[in-house]
Design an enzyme around this catalytic site. Sequence first.
Site: not given
Length: 473
Positions: A189, A371
């Site tokens: 991320e 995720e």
Amino acid sequence: MDDQHNELSRRTILAGGAATAMIATASGTLAQPAARPPFVWGVAASAAQTESRQGRGRSNWDVFADTPGKISDGSTNARCTEFDLRYEQDLDLLKAAGVKAFRISTAWPRIQPDGPGKPSAAGLDLYSKMVDAMLARGIDPWVTLFHWDVPVWAGDFRDRDIAARMADYAGHVVAKLGDRVKHWIALNEPNSVALAGYIVGLHAPGIAELPAGLAAIHHQNLSIGLVTQAIRARASAGSLVGTTHNIAPVRPHTQSDADKKAASMFDALWNGAFLDPLFARGYPALLAPLMNPLVKPGDLTTIAVKPDFLGVNYYQRIYIKADAGPAGLALADSPANLEKTASFAVEPDGLTEVLVATRDRYGDTPLYITETGFALDDGPKWAGRINDARRQEYLDQYLAAAAAAKAKGVDLRGLFYWSATDNWEWADGFKKHFGLIAVDPATQRRGAKRSLATYGGHVRRHFPDATANVRKP
Ligand code: IFM
């Protein structure tokens, strides 16, 4: 290990994109549907949210957490869940539930505590032991090299040289673990780091300036390029290298021109600024004038790494309105009719949307949901098994949404629940409980939640080809 090796050899058969395997028989050559690798299901965590500070160098997040007022519950990351000391306990609980894969990260400040070059033998040994402990329990380790913790000596992402420093660190980790780890993820991320850490300043290093954010975008993209090269140079044959992005459909708060314009800009900053250059499209047109001054000759080639797989982190859609803020925009509330967890709205259909849109825009690179998860108040913790029924319902809905994307032809290969345990949720401290395993940060006591036992059964319901050893809910 058997599943892992079978998976790798099946992938070798599939290499080159062959859709069918030709099998010779006595009566001739028959076209058979190619065997797909089983759907991987696992859990995810990061070093900076679970490991204690013991035995490692000081990090950007240590500095941030030690600054009064930065962490909303006043906690620090000094102990987190002491995963570095207690990982065997967590692995035993995961094994008992049949979990077959665990995505961890290695802490750069543990591998190079004081400076560049020679790594810490103790740091490398810790991860070596962790990997062995996973393999001994039939759990396949997936390793992320950078999940947000930068050693203080390495500086920050305003400086392009950080990319080469990170690649040097990554090389040491892969040289140590590459004989056993077969799935590598370069960065986690980078959009969260650039936006939260450099544009709004709510995460380390706490900078709130658009130019710093643009530099953090480009220099993390360069890091993905150089770290991927470092992994590929040292990983063992058959290893797969990807990187993970938080990808979200972006919606304007209203249909006003100003909100629509702000939403397009946010989409470019959040999604396109990372995925477009990764897949050799350069920076999105809306951003290119801002990014071009940072781009040196050869950078875009370095960044376009052709990952073996793409990790997709998805929680909810993002709603944007026009605002006087740094990039002329601000986050808006999610629609009031959506159910909300402590951290995110519940929007399973956004997961189907994101997977299909990623495939449509960037092609058929295999996708893993690296995720997704739900922060809930799980109620009384230590009086028997924690019955987190809502987490099970939501997980089932997200798995159904993932299966819907697969039914639309998306090459979806697996899902990792965030997170293995309750942990230290950055600037939210210990207030957000995402885990399948509860952890009391005061005592470090662990307790499996009901959702840990039922996770595999939910996966199996939607992905009958899931890796074996799945219990029924
Ligand atoms: O805890 C974080 C993780 O570190 C990155 N993805 C989102 C999670 C939940 O907020």
